[in-house]
Design a protein around this motif. Structure first.
Motif, PDB file in Angstrom:
ATOM      1  N   TYR A  38       3.834  19.362 -19.160  1.00 33.50           N
ATOM      2  CA  TYR A  38       4.812  18.440 -19.122  1.00 33.50           C
ATOM      3  C   TYR A  38       5.055  17.871 -17.549  1.00 33.50           C
ATOM      4  O   TYR A  38       4.900  16.619 -17.141  1.00 33.50           O
ATOM      5  N   TRP A  39       5.107  18.776 -16.656  1.00 34.56           N
ATOM      6  CA  TRP A  39       5.382  18.330 -15.141  1.00 34.56           C
ATOM      7  C   TRP A  39       4.261  18.646 -14.486  1.00 34.56           C
ATOM      8  O   TRP A  39       3.268  19.552 -14.527  1.00 34.56           O
ATOM      9  N   LEU A  40       4.070  17.534 -13.614  1.00 34.25           N
ATOM     10  CA  LEU A  40       2.899  17.579 -12.479  1.00 34.25           C
ATOM     11  C   LEU A  40       3.522  18.604 -11.336  1.00 34.25           C
ATOM     12  O   LEU A  40       4.815  18.986 -11.062  1.00 34.25           O
ATOM     13  N   THR A  42       4.802  19.907  -8.160  1.00 30.85           N
ATOM     14  CA  THR A  42       5.471  19.024  -7.195  1.00 30.85           C
ATOM     15  C   THR A  42       6.366  20.299  -6.395  1.00 30.85           C
ATOM     16  O   THR A  42       6.540  21.282  -6.751  1.00 30.85           O
ATOM     17  N   GLN A  47       9.763  17.518 -10.882  1.00 28.42           N
ATOM     18  CA  GLN A  47      10.116  16.098 -10.357  1.00 28.42           C
ATOM     19  C   GLN A  47       9.117  15.008 -10.812  1.00 28.42           C
ATOM     20  O   GLN A  47       9.790  13.909 -11.025  1.00 28.42           O
ATOM     21  N   GLU A  48       7.946  15.150 -11.317  1.00 31.75           N
ATOM     22  CA  GLU A  48       7.306  14.119 -11.668  1.00 31.75           C
ATOM     23  C   GLU A  48       6.688  14.750 -12.978  1.00 31.75           C
ATOM     24  O   GLU A  48       5.964  15.593 -13.330  1.00 31.75           O
ATOM     25  N   LYS A  49       6.848  13.890 -14.129  1.00 37.09           N
ATOM     26  CA  LYS A  49       6.245  14.112 -15.326  1.00 37.09           C
ATOM     27  C   LYS A  49       4.496  13.652 -15.555  1.00 37.09           C
ATOM     28  O   LYS A  49       4.328  12.597 -14.894  1.00 37.09           O
ATOM     29  N   ARG A  50       3.742  14.344 -16.174  1.00 38.54           N
ATOM     30  CA  ARG A  50       2.562  13.941 -16.554  1.00 38.54           C
ATOM     31  C   ARG A  50       2.576  12.961 -17.541  1.00 38.54           C
ATOM     32  O   ARG A  50       3.205  13.190 -18.382  1.00 38.54           O
ATOM     33  N   ARG A  55      -0.818  15.288 -21.234  1.00 40.19           N
ATOM     34  CA  ARG A  55      -0.341  16.529 -21.718  1.00 40.19           C
ATOM     35  C   ARG A  55      -0.899  16.973 -23.157  1.00 40.19           C
ATOM     36  O   ARG A  55      -1.282  18.234 -23.468  1.00 40.19           O
TER      37      ARG A  55
END
Length: 189
Positions: A38-40, A42, A47-50, A55
């Motif tokens: 879900y998350w990149l 960082t 903080q930043e969604k994929r 996903r």
């Protein structure tokens, strides 16, 4: 037969990852967590969604590598294409006060008290996360909340095992491993 493709979900802090890791260790299954796709990555984290297609592709690739897997976390609002792959969905629910206490302790363990304190690197992020997590049970936020989870669970074509209350990891593992799927029907031994 015992389910081979299990999705464990519930509110943040309900124990989904802990149960998933225990099941994977006990059965030789691959453990996957939705937060990892879900998350990149960082700094600070989360903080930043994929993007959703990425996903889904990452999870499909992981599923292709293993005959038996346990996926933990939430797929509400983005993971519906994966639903046909589940033999069983396990829904965990614990009392909200206990869940929030566990989340606070986990955050301190993960990031350290100094990073969460006023002026710390994670202070604002930590409090925003706790506000989001606390809203789960009262449904005051759009997205993942108890009401949305219940609606999602109600439309699943596979069996759903509910484990509610402050049970031990060992008890949860026993309940999941005693679950059987027979010709599209489920029973718990």
């Amino acid at each position: 037969m015992a389910p081979r493709r299990i999705h464990i979900t519930g509110a943040s802090g309900s124990g989904t990852t802990t149960l998933g890791l225990a099941l994977a260790a006990g059965t030789g299954a691959l453990h996957l967590d939705t937060d990892d796709v879900y998350w990149l990555p960082t700094d600070p984290p989360f903080q930043e969604k994929r993007p959703v297609p990425e996903r889904l592709a990452l999870l499909e690739q992981a599923f292709a590598r293993a005959d038996r897997w346990v996926l933990t976390g939430s797929l509400i609002s983005w993971g519906d294409p994966l639903i046909p792959r589940f033999d069983l969905v396990v829904f965990l629910a614990i009392p909200p006060a206990l869940r929030m206490a566990r989340l606070r302790a986990r955050e301190v363990e993960r990031y350290g008290a100094a990073a969460l304190a006023p002026g710390g690197k994670m202070h604002a992020i930590h409090h925003a996360f706790l506000d989001w997590a606390e809203a789960y049970d009262v449904g005051t936020r759009v997205g993942r909340n108890r009401e949305a989870h219940e609606a999602w669970l109600a439309r699943l074509p596979c069996p759903v095992l509910r484990i509610e209350g402050d049970t031990t990891v060992e008890e949860r593992v026993r309940r999941v491993l005693s679950f059987r799927v027979l010709e599209g029907r489920a029973w718990q031994g």
